[in-house]
Design an enzyme around this catalytic site. Sequence first.
Site, short mmCIF file in Angstrom:
data_model
loop_
_atom_site.label_atom_id
_atom_site.label_comp_id
_atom_site.label_asym_id
_atom_site.label_seq_id
_atom_site.Cartn_x
_atom_site.Cartn_y
_atom_site.Cartn_z
N ASP A 70 0.43 0.22 3.57
CA ASP A 70 0.01 -1.04 2.96
C ASP A 70 -1.21 -1.64 3.65
O ASP A 70 -1.19 -2.80 4.08
CB ASP A 70 1.16 -2.05 2.98
CG ASP A 70 2.43 -1.52 2.36
OD1 ASP A 70 2.33 -0.84 1.33
OD2 ASP A 70 3.50 -1.75 2.92
N GLU A 243 2.78 -4.88 -7.98
CA GLU A 243 2.87 -5.52 -6.66
C GLU A 243 1.56 -5.34 -5.91
O GLU A 243 0.60 -4.75 -6.42
CB GLU A 243 4.02 -4.92 -5.85
CG GLU A 243 3.93 -3.43 -5.64
CD GLU A 243 5.20 -2.82 -5.06
OE1 GLU A 243 6.22 -3.52 -5.01
OE2 GLU A 243 5.16 -1.64 -4.67
#
Length: 571
Positions: A70, A243
Amino acid sequence: MIKKTTVLLCGLLLGAISHAQATDSASSATQQEAVAEFNWFEYIGKDRQFASELPDRTYQNPILPGFYPDPSITRKGEDYYLVNSSFAYTPGLPVLHSKNLVDWQLVGHALTSENAIDFTGLELSRGIFAPTIRYHDGLFYIITTAVDAGGNFIITAKDPAGPWSSPIWLPEVGGIDPDLFFDDNGKAYIAHNDAPPEAPLYDGHRAIWLWEYDVKQQKVKAGSRRLLINGGTDIAEQPVWIEGPHIYHINGWYYLTCAQGGTSVNHSQVVFRTRSLTEEFVPYQHNPILTQKDLPREKQVVSATGHADFIQTAEGDWWSVFLATRPYQDDHYNTGRETFLLPVHWEDEWPHILPPGETVPLTPRRPAIAPDINTKQPLARNFSWRDEFSGRRLNPLWISVKDFARDWVSLSNGVLQLHPQTASLRDLGGVSYLGRRQQHQRFTARTQLAMPASDTAAGLAVYQNETHHYQLLLSENITNDAKAYQVSLYKVSPTGKALVAQKTIDKPASAVVLQVDVDGSKAYFSYQQDGQNTPLGEAQDARHLSTASAGGFVGATVGMMALQADNQSTH
């Protein structure tokens, strides 16, 4: 008579004091004995992918191999800073620095004991999810989520190496993966993933929401919440797990890029745009702009691409960092989700990262911004990394499990001491373990430790999570023979802790080396005493340490552990 009695009482009192002092000293000595001492630790990366010389003016993907998922990136002048998810590992939120987008060095952590968040009782894959880092008006910001530990929050720092502020909690902002966007007009916004406005229409139905954020008041503006994306690129096709949003204002367009499809083999990156944040975002007709899901499985040298963030260099070029995995044998990977880098190309005012059907290049052309940089702590390609524990502070590459305080760790005269706690790696807290990320599919890790005392077992662990890891431990022989020790290999699985192999060392020694060699799906454990290497057990299944086997979102780590000897067989 009085004098004799007084002398007798004084003698008894002094005796009692002496006995108490002796008892305290014995207790103190016992506590001091409950320690494991490590002389050094060594990690050697041996990936075939990294073995050959790089072609001229190219770089190696991944730029951050191992558990660096991420990624989010920002720039201050000629300096680039990147941050990754850390889940329930501590310290949290690793912050890395580069001058050229390719060579990175860890400069600190944004979550330390000074601004710690309580991860007690969490599973390893909870805690800190996808962060965003931004630089604005002389200040660095990180916004992220502490899952099951408080929700969304912001921290700030003038220096990204730290210290960082205490968390500024955002109770109104639900969900995960928040983004902080500073617009040209002075306004700031938070975009994030959360539940859809109505009851979910299908499994994985999520939405992207937007709040206006008051920087001075350090809170969102009441009533400013609005829906940006419901479901994903086309809700009629039931897209899942939208997301990781990021917003940018470029040439009059507001771009919103998100991950979609989940973080496994269907992971992809999609993009939307609008002229105003008060108007609807329109999806790009050629989405996704990055994915590997359309490639045959046997051609997926890199898989699960997504969670991208964009950065513009001072020269005006655009680049993207994103997560991906390097699978082996039907999507097993022990190294976790890693950080990759590719250029962003613009066509018809839409960003493109990788054309459909193309594999992620492993040696792309370097950014034209800076030469190679020799880092003191290499994080990419094959390298040998050795810690002699000679400093006053622990190397920042060492991470532990849910514990910011680390009062069970000490450094003394080139020796690392781990004091065993009541729990072990199978538990949700209170564990004496220091690990570093597994960054290669093929590697060797070893450590030298002194013979532990009778109440301590210590050694090497290769750790994926609480229910999937191996422990290679040294302890006194269970026969209580002070001259004998045993080396034991345990496999921890959801069904418990099983003894795989065990050997007795018949004579005392000052130190023993414990070693693990991992080659893709196989792990080999051994020990060295008096210069002689002895294998322990047969080759073990390293797929047990993969995300496909263990679940969750973290990569494997390897490092040193200590536990109380009477808990050795059960913990």
